[in-house]
Design a protein around this motif. Structure first.
Motif, PDB file in Angstrom:
ATOM      1  N   CYS A  42       0.825  -1.202   0.000  1.00 39.90           N
ATOM      2  CA  CYS A  42       0.000   0.000   0.000  1.00 39.90           C
ATOM      3  C   CYS A  42       0.871   1.269   0.000  1.00 39.90           C
ATOM      4  O   CYS A  42       1.632   1.489  -0.934  1.00 39.90           O
ATOM      5  N   VAL A  43       0.788   2.101   1.038  1.00 40.44           N
ATOM      6  CA  VAL A  43       1.635   3.296   1.073  1.00 40.44           C
ATOM      7  C   VAL A  43       3.104   2.911   1.151  1.00 40.44           C
ATOM      8  O   VAL A  43       3.982   3.680   0.752  1.00 40.44           O
ATOM      9  N   GLY A  44       3.382   1.693   1.606  1.00 41.03           N
ATOM     10  CA  GLY A  44       4.752   1.182   1.561  1.00 41.03           C
ATOM     11  C   GLY A  44       5.276   1.060   0.148  1.00 41.03           C
ATOM     12  O   GLY A  44       6.491   1.101  -0.079  1.00 41.03           O
ATOM     13  N   MET A  45       4.389   0.914  -0.823  1.00 43.03           N
ATOM     14  CA  MET A  45       4.767   0.986  -2.236  1.00 43.03           C
ATOM     15  C   MET A  45       4.911   2.436  -2.661  1.00 43.03           C
ATOM     16  O   MET A  45       5.884   2.816  -3.321  1.00 43.03           O
TER      17      MET A  45
ATOM     18  N   ILE B  50      12.871  -6.236  -5.270  1.00 41.08           N
ATOM     19  CA  ILE B  50      11.735  -5.513  -4.692  1.00 41.08           C
ATOM     20  C   ILE B  50      10.449  -5.912  -5.413  1.00 41.08           C
ATOM     21  O   ILE B  50      10.395  -5.930  -6.642  1.00 41.08           O
ATOM     22  N   PHE B  51       9.423  -6.219  -4.623  1.00 41.58           N
ATOM     23  CA  PHE B  51       8.072  -6.403  -5.150  1.00 41.58           C
ATOM     24  C   PHE B  51       7.164  -5.608  -4.227  1.00 41.58           C
ATOM     25  O   PHE B  51       7.224  -5.767  -2.996  1.00 41.58           O
ATOM     26  N   ALA B  52       6.342  -4.728  -4.793  1.00 40.74           N
ATOM     27  CA  ALA B  52       5.488  -3.877  -3.963  1.00 40.74           C
ATOM     28  C   ALA B  52       4.092  -3.840  -4.542  1.00 40.74           C
ATOM     29  O   ALA B  52       3.917  -3.792  -5.762  1.00 40.74           O
ATOM     30  N   THR B  53       3.094  -3.844  -3.662  1.00 45.27           N
ATOM     31  CA  THR B  53       1.703  -3.902  -4.095  1.00 45.27           C
ATOM     32  C   THR B  53       0.914  -2.709  -3.583  1.00 45.27           C
ATOM     33  O   THR B  53       1.103  -2.270  -2.443  1.00 45.27           O
TER      34      THR B  53
END
Length: 214
Positions: A83-86, A186-189
């Motif tokens: 989320c905002v971590g992405m 890195i993988f971000a959603t």
């Protein structure tokens, strides 16, 4: 046993993420780290986030998590953003009047509620609920997840998928946007895998066994 560290910088309910990870990795150590020292010895890193981007960026910088994240990227450690971590990994966000983010990815973060239609109509925000995600690349974190599976979203800002070579998954809410991005380790959603039932748990299960390459 591996050490999975969730960075706790005061933004969002981390316990649901920790609980979901513990479910898919019952023999691993799940640590909520409030300092870089508590993250020492991590085998993989999770960057969550819920809330206003200014508070998230400031909260991330204050304890010294930026050097930790950069070092983890350089080392090849598997990293998951949520989320905002992405969004904080992007270059700049329109939220809070415009905020510079961490710049790990060069893309912007834009607001759903303006400038999408020439007639001046606006999308309802936040974008909330279950939406299909189209997988744009063959990535280990999609293993065992059917293309077009639904994931749970709650957000008012988005990362455009147009001219974005980091897009790993795409969703449409008035405009196509990045549901997930990927680069090296890195993988971000944008969606919340910990709230996305079986598909989300499968993604987390894939993360805990991912070697950081694709």
């Amino acid at each position: 046993m591996q050490k999975i560290v969730i960075l706790d910088y005061g933004m969002g309910n981390l316990h649901s993420v920790a609980s979901a990870l513990q479910k898919v990795a019952p023999n691993d150590e799940i640590v909520l780290a409030t300092t870089p020292e508590e993250a020492h010895g991590a085998d993989r890193l999770v960057v969550p986030g819920v809330g206003a981007i200014r508070d998230c960026v400031e909260g991330f910088i204050r304890p010294g998590f930026v050097p930790l994240l950069n070092e983890s990227i350089e080392s090849g450690m598997p990293i998951l953003g949520v989320c905002v971590g992405m969004q904080i990994m992007m270059a700049h966000s329109e939220e809070n009047g415009g905020i510079d983010c961490l710049g790990i990815f060069p893309q912007p973060v834009k607001f759903f509620g303006k400038d999408l239609y020439e007639d001046g109509t606006h999308l309802k925000v936040p974008h909330m609920g279950w939406n299909q995600v189209q997988q744009k690349i063959d990535h280990p974190l999609w293993s065992g997840i059917e293309d077009g599976s639904r994931f749970y979203f709650v957000h008012s800002y988005y990362v455009p998928s147009e001219n974005n070579d980091a897009v790993a998954g795409e969703t449409n809410y008035g405009v196509k946007f990045a549901a997930a991005v990927a680069r090296e380790n890195i993988f971000a959603t944008q969606f919340h895998p910990e709230k996305s039932a079986d598909a989300g748990l499968q993604l987390l299960k894939n993360f805990v066994s991912w070697n950081g390459s694709f």
